[in-house]
Design an enzyme around this catalytic site. Sequence first.
Site, PDB file in Angstrom:
ATOM      1  N   ASP A   1       0.975  -1.059   0.002  1.00  0.00           N
ATOM      2  CA  ASP A   1      -0.117  -0.065  -0.065  1.00  0.00           C
ATOM      3  C   ASP A   1       0.749   1.255  -0.001  1.00  0.00           C
ATOM      4  O   ASP A   1       1.806   1.482   1.047  1.00  0.00           O
ATOM      5  CB  ASP A   1      -0.805   0.150   1.419  1.00  0.00           C
ATOM      6  CG  ASP A   1      -2.128   1.011   1.173  1.00  0.00           C
ATOM      7  OD1 ASP A   1      -2.897   0.619   2.125  1.00  0.00           O
ATOM      8  OD2 ASP A   1      -2.105   1.635   0.287  1.00  0.00           O
TER       9      ASP A   1
ATOM     10  N   ASP B   1      -3.338   2.847  -5.972  1.00  0.00           N
ATOM     11  CA  ASP B   1      -2.096   2.761  -4.823  1.00  0.00           C
ATOM     12  C   ASP B   1      -2.053   1.491  -4.029  1.00  0.00           C
ATOM     13  O   ASP B   1      -1.308   1.472  -3.093  1.00  0.00           O
ATOM     14  CB  ASP B   1      -2.084   3.892  -4.080  1.00  0.00           C
ATOM     15  CG  ASP B   1      -3.433   4.095  -3.242  1.00  0.00           C
ATOM     16  OD1 ASP B   1      -4.131   3.238  -3.202  1.00  0.00           O
ATOM     17  OD2 ASP B   1      -3.526   5.015  -2.336  1.00  0.00           O
ATOM     18  N   GLU B   2      -2.660   0.495  -4.454  1.00  0.00           N
ATOM     19  CA  GLU B   2      -2.466  -0.742  -3.727  1.00  0.00           C
ATOM     20  C   GLU B   2      -2.629  -1.892  -4.378  1.00  0.00           C
ATOM     21  O   GLU B   2      -3.192  -2.086  -5.443  1.00  0.00           O
ATOM     22  CB  GLU B   2      -3.432  -0.928  -2.477  1.00  0.00           C
ATOM     23  CG  GLU B   2      -4.707  -0.778  -2.817  1.00  0.00           C
ATOM     24  CD  GLU B   2      -5.642  -1.085  -1.554  1.00  0.00           C
ATOM     25  OE1 GLU B   2      -6.554  -0.162  -1.241  1.00  0.00           O
ATOM     26  OE2 GLU B   2      -5.522  -2.023  -0.985  1.00  0.00           O
TER      27      GLU B   2
END
Lengths: 394, 368
Positions: free
Chosen positions: A20, A113-114
């Site tokens: 993350d 974003d992960e």
Amino acid sequence: MSGAGTGRPKAAYRAIAHLDLDAFYASVEENLDPSLREKPVIVGGGERGVVSTANYIARRYGVHSAMPMRTARRLCPQAVVLPGNHRLYAVYSRRFKAILEEYSPLVEKVSIDEAYIDLTGTEGLFGPVTRTCRAIQRRVRDELDLGISVGLATNKLVAKVASDFQKPAGFTVVRPGEEAAFLAPLPVEHLPGVGPSLLAQLRDRGVVTVGDLARIPENLLRLSFGEVGEVLARRARGEDPRQVTPRELMKSISRETTFDEDTTDTALLESTLLHLTEDVCRRLRRQKLEARTVTVKIRYSDFVTHTRSHTLRRPLDVDEAFFKEVLQLFRTARERRYRIRLLGVGLSNLVPRSWQDDLFDQQLPLLRDLDLKLDAIREKYGRNAIRRGAAEKE
Amino acid sequence: MRIAAEKTDLVESLTIANKAVSSRSSIQVLSGILLEAKTEGITLTATDMEISIRTPLRGRVEETGAVVLPARIVTDIAKNLASREVVIEQRMGENQMEVRSGESFFMLHSLSPADFPQLPVFPLDEGFSVEKSAFLETVDRVASSASRDETRPVLTGVLAHVTQNTVKMVATDSYRLSVMETPIEATVADKVQAIIPARSLTELSRIGAAGPADVIIIVPTENQVLFEVGGVWLISRLIDGQFPNYRQLLPESFDYEVTVDKTEFLEVVRRVGLLAQKNAPLRLRFSDNTLTVSAESQDVGKARESIPVRYEGDDLEIGFNPEFLEAGAAAVAGPTVHLKFISPLRPGLIKGEEDDFLYLIMPIRLSD
């Protein structure tokens, strides 16, 4: 989606990491203008007027994502507010994914974003999995100048909770067998899937931590929450069978069942097929997809396996549309008199559902309506709560 | 072979013939147009084996003969010529041809007329004639509902039924169905019925719309049909097969009926439809003397607009493909459109007041 045939390594435990990026948008902005590093930074605004990301300095003032912009400005009037440069964020996100793909083909990007990465069986190539995760974290810091938090565990659920455990720049490893112990002290709302309404119901029952939840017998949870209860019980124990699925690999939905005793009983075989068909169609509808191709798999007692497929004129998601095809495929594919060990039904050629119905098949929308009502009942009371008269219960 | 023609006449005839030029055939000669210069006149012929077109070219025959023009380049040249008069010439025994106009000179490779397929022979005296305007209006309002999916050939056609005083056409792509019956004067002996490729009828309509002719002559045979309008021949294959029994699709009665102003309704559907992208449905909600049209597309946004209508009774919400809905309402003649429904899962009907046109449309299930 069955794991067989996707080339996944066999191992005693899986090694799955959740990665993350910390305060992703704000960190990219800080890379563009390093002077921002000392200041509170908020990325957001735009049409919906909410915070997309705040850096950690801004978070100290109580700013968090999804907060209305006006509230954020009141909490932190000195913050630098940026509208966001989404094209640039996408470039960073692609480079992030490219780094991950150097270590495993099984990378599932969950959002910009992960991502999850399945590192099972990579030890031979890259050494211990923990070291690989450290290397990824270092490379993201060095090459992209971004902070990242890593959670490493034996499944997606625990990896996800672990990556969130020590943000930012966290690095949490949960060893095999320690999943339940790791989760037990955490507040129950840290479990993915426990939203506000479920949380309120759990609190009413005196559940505060994940450990409290794990102590409730599974059948009681099923009584209270139906199928959700079963999932909840598994998650509280730190179990999660979901696989890391690269998006483009979501190409088929299938299920198979092995009989307790090999059989030639046609009534049993056919009703089992109907039950399997109901099941894959239900998962198809849950994914909001329609399928064009249906496949039947037969394995005889001597392990000889035959499959046979049929492609419809157009994609559909209605049980009834596949029943007839499945039975017909089975009847033509069953050429041997051997007893049958296993049956499977699969759907492929998947497309997003359109639900544009056909004038020449005006029954179909009514049958789908029935399917959706049955789905809702099963969602609430469990998969076997209701089924067609001819479909065999497992 | 040598002919002379006015640039505008040449461009006009080439444009007509080009509609039958094959764009992706492996047979090279089909990418050409056969020019035949005979003492009685000049004709241009093209075929892609589904449609064949023969059109006269006004001009002067200076030396009889035939040549296959490379269709695309000759058309482009003709359009770009500066002078009025064009001469096309091919000298005996050469496989090159010349196009001359004013000071311009083009030398082009031509193809052999001997390789060009012969058009089938039609018993022209067995044909009958129909009123052009009524026939083409029926085509224009029905043919767009035909399917483009070649895996179901019958649905790529229009079922046409002609008697001495009516023409009836039906087309469906299985999501919507158009039926129109128009009074017409036809010299047909009894009645004729055939499934004609929608594309053939659409091309016929374009060709026919331009000319001054009042009638179309139709010569059907077992598996082909010839249309003659204003001296142009269009020959089409017929589609073999059983057209679905469309009558049984038409519901006997409807529970909801609304009348809307056609222009206003179409404008709203077009505006709100901008936000129904990627298969998203257009929602029609009838409630309390109001029709609310809305749409939402993931990652794009949403839109909503209301029109006052005369509507009483239970609320109804039903979803449609915006293009199908727009096409149906646009095909209605007159200032008002009647919308009739049974339920959100059953087909809806669109019709006008002024003529015998019906448009049946299957809804899209809404997700909540």
